[in-house]
Design an enzyme around this catalytic site. Structure first.
Site, PDB file in Angstrom:
ATOM      1  N   ASP A  56      61.765  -3.536  20.569  1.00  0.00           N
ATOM      2  CA  ASP A  56      61.916  -2.325  21.379  1.00  0.00           C
ATOM      3  C   ASP A  56      62.542  -1.133  20.651  1.00  0.00           C
ATOM      4  O   ASP A  56      63.558  -1.301  19.963  1.00  0.00           O
ATOM      5  CB  ASP A  56      62.853  -2.584  22.570  1.00  0.00           C
ATOM      6  CG  ASP A  56      62.594  -3.886  23.280  1.00  0.00           C
ATOM      7  OD1 ASP A  56      61.647  -4.603  22.912  1.00  0.00           O
ATOM      8  OD2 ASP A  56      63.354  -4.186  24.212  1.00  0.00           O
TER       9      ASP A  56
HETATM   10  C1  FRU Z   1      62.050  -6.506  25.645  1.00  0.00           C
HETATM   11  C2  FRU Z   1      63.315  -7.304  25.449  1.00  0.00           C
HETATM   12  C3  FRU Z   1      64.487  -6.698  26.203  1.00  0.00           C
HETATM   13  C4  FRU Z   1      65.671  -7.213  25.419  1.00  0.00           C
HETATM   14  C5  FRU Z   1      65.146  -7.175  24.015  1.00  0.00           C
HETATM   15  C6  FRU Z   1      65.690  -8.252  23.125  1.00  0.00           C
HETATM   16  O1  FRU Z   1      61.132  -6.730  24.633  1.00  0.00           O
HETATM   17  O2  FRU Z   1      63.110  -8.638  25.824  1.00  0.00           O
HETATM   18  O3  FRU Z   1      64.514  -7.046  27.576  1.00  0.00           O
HETATM   19  O4  FRU Z   1      66.805  -6.419  25.594  1.00  0.00           O
HETATM   20  O5  FRU Z   1      63.741  -7.300  24.091  1.00  0.00           O
HETATM   21  O6  FRU Z   1      65.250  -8.107  21.813  1.00  0.00           O
END
Ligand code: FRU
Length: 502
Positions: A56
């Site tokens: 992300d």
């Molecule tokens: C989305 C997610 C979020 C989390 C992050 C962990 O892709 O699962 O919900 O904070 O990635 O890497």
């Protein structure tokens, strides 16, 4: 980490997206062994981590004349795990310089098992990050409720110590240590903050088993003491059962809530896709009501995050996901990249308008019109994998197709069939949307293994096609008349000498 991304993705649902074109997947042996700097699969003008795994986008912010992008990074492997915040700076949202890691897990701290997704705002003149920390916890305190996880999520704060945002000071204790009393949440993460007249607000991605996902809302005067107000928005029971609450739609990840064009918009990621919702925000009741909704991108795209760029422009970055096995990612030494900056607006009919930000044109070389003769395919061997193609339909033809071929094999195809009114791209199919006045009907960006397509300013599809090689790939366009279509082609420049590996 006690869980790997493959399992976490199963937990979070991102792995649930089907490959766009199963036949387009490269066999493992096609994965380069020569390293990311010379890997033809690795994009050359999309932002990505220097090495290893990214997911992300986190905390984008424009501060003191510079764009900052943080992102979920595993600095130690090309697969998910051990989440840190990577950091890069740009002056134009196109050209990037990698900076040192901004946030790392603190041993024995509330983020000992990872610094998960979050956002950045300016509080009292200081850039401030609010993010989710994860740590191992006894079963009663675990918040990732998939029956396997041992992790507890809390919301944490860090403040910038310099204007380049290179150094961050973390508050030791979580500012929101646990979910609301009496709620058996499916998850509790990814804070999205904003400011109103009477203070700060933050929405947190959550949900309850069998009830659908939701965004939990908190208010604070000082970003440190937060009070729970209720749900900003909530879904309905999906009727699906899955040990993974993101797959069943009982957990909304990465909410992003913002005002644009006098209206409000909420994004969340669940069941492998990103939903946009435009509608009304009642500032007294603190409830958001969806009036219109859709899918932000129908392809390999997840967990987007927006920010406000100069001139009050709402820009979104998204995570372009991978569609090949972990073994291939490890061999390649990198995974994941960031979508082009997309500017968001709300149309008069309430739909979300999604277009590449104008800065993307900085990548263009010399424009070349492609001649179109009905029924005759135009083929060109491409000497790099960096291109933009735009077409404008003046009078509707029967169809327009764009293909990427390796030899005689079609590896990717986008078909606009005006006789049926449908767009097709592999397994993805939907109605051709109306086009915004003055914009091309379609813009396609090719970059290594990434293809980002924008249709009518209302639809986007991100595709992954691995194993293409310049000089061996053919770009084919074909239209069936009668009709009048203008087709333009630009070579695009790279943003780095070594595919952003340094
Ligand atoms: C989305 C997610 C979020 C989390 C992050 C962990 O892709 O699962 O919900 O904070 O990635 O890497």
């Amino acid at each position: 980490m006690t869980i790997n991304r493959r399992r976490f993705l199963v937990v979070t649902g991102a792995a649930a997206t089907l490959p766009l074109l199963t036949r387009a997947q490269a066999p493992s042996e096609a994965v380069t062994q020569s390293g990311p700097a010379t890997d033809n699969d690795r994009p050359e003008y999309h932002f990505l981590a220097p090495h290893n795994w990214m997911n992300d986008p986190n905390g984008p912010i424009f501060w003191k004349g510079k764009y900052h992008l943080f992102y979920q990074l595993n600095p130690n492997a090309a697969v998910w795990g051990d989440m840190h915040w990577g950091h890069a700076i740009s002056v134009n949202m196109i050209d990037w310089k990698h900076e040192p890691i901004a946030l790392s897990p603190t041993p024995r701290g509330a983020d000992a098992e990872g610094c998960f997704t979050g956002s950045a705002v300016v509080y009292n003149g200081v850039p401030t990050i609010i993010y989710t920390g994860v740590q191992n916890a006894p079963p009663a305190d675990v918040t990732i409720r998939d029956g396997k996880s041992t992790l507890r999520e809390t919301q944490m704060l860090a403040t910038a110590e310099d204007d380049l945002l290179l150094h961050w000071k973390k508050l030791e204790n979580p500012v929101i240590p646990k979910p609301p009393e009496g709620m058996q949440v499916t998850g509790f993460r990814d804070p999205t903050p904003w400011h109103e007249r009477d203070g700060w607000y933050v929405g947190i991605g959550s949900g309850e088993k069998g009830k659908g996902g939701c965004v939990l809302l908190y208010r604070s005067r000082d970003m440190r003491d937060w009070n729970y107000l209720g749900k900003l928005a909530e879904g309905a029971p999906t009727g699906k059962t899955d040990s993974n609450p993101v797959d069943s739609g009982d957990m909304w990840e990465c909410p992003d809530f913002f005002a644009v064009d006098g209206s409000h918009c909420l994004f969340y990621s669940t069941e492998g896709k990103v939903l946009w919702n435009t509608g009304d925000y009642d500032e007294t009741a603190h409830r958001f009501t969806t009036r219109h909704s859709g899918i932000l991108d129908r392809g390999a795209y997840y967990a987007p995050k927006t920010f406000l760029a100069p001139e009050n422009r709402r820009i979104v970055w998204g995570w372009i996901t991978e569609k090949r096995p972990d073994e291939d990612l490890k061999k390649a030494g990198w995974a994941g990249c960031t979508s082009l900056p997309r500017e968001l607006h709300i149309a008069a009919d309430g739909s979300l308008l999604i277009n590449p930000a104008k800065e993307v044109e900085k990548l263009r070389g010399k424009v070349e019109p492609i001649p179109l003769t009905s029924g005759v395919a135009n083929r060109r061997t491409v000497d790099s994998l960096r291109h933009e193609l735009a077409f404008t339909v003046r009078t509707k033809p029967k169809s327009v197709a764009v293909r990427i071929k390796a030899g005689i094999t079609t590896r990717w195809e986008l078909l606009l069939d005006y006789t049926t009114g449908q767009v097709r791209c592999g397994e993805i199919q939907f109605a051709i949307p109306p086009t915004q006045a003055g914009s091309p009907d379609v813009r396609v960006f090719f970059d290594g293994s990434v293809i980002e397509t924008f249709i009518g300013g209302r639809e986007a599809i991100t595709s992954r096609v691995y194993g293409l090689a310049p000089y061996a790939a053919t770009l084919e366009t074909e239209y069936e008349g009668p009709g009048h279509v203008q087709l333009l082609h630009w070579p695009l420049r790279t943003i780095s000498k070594d595919r952003l590996t340094t």
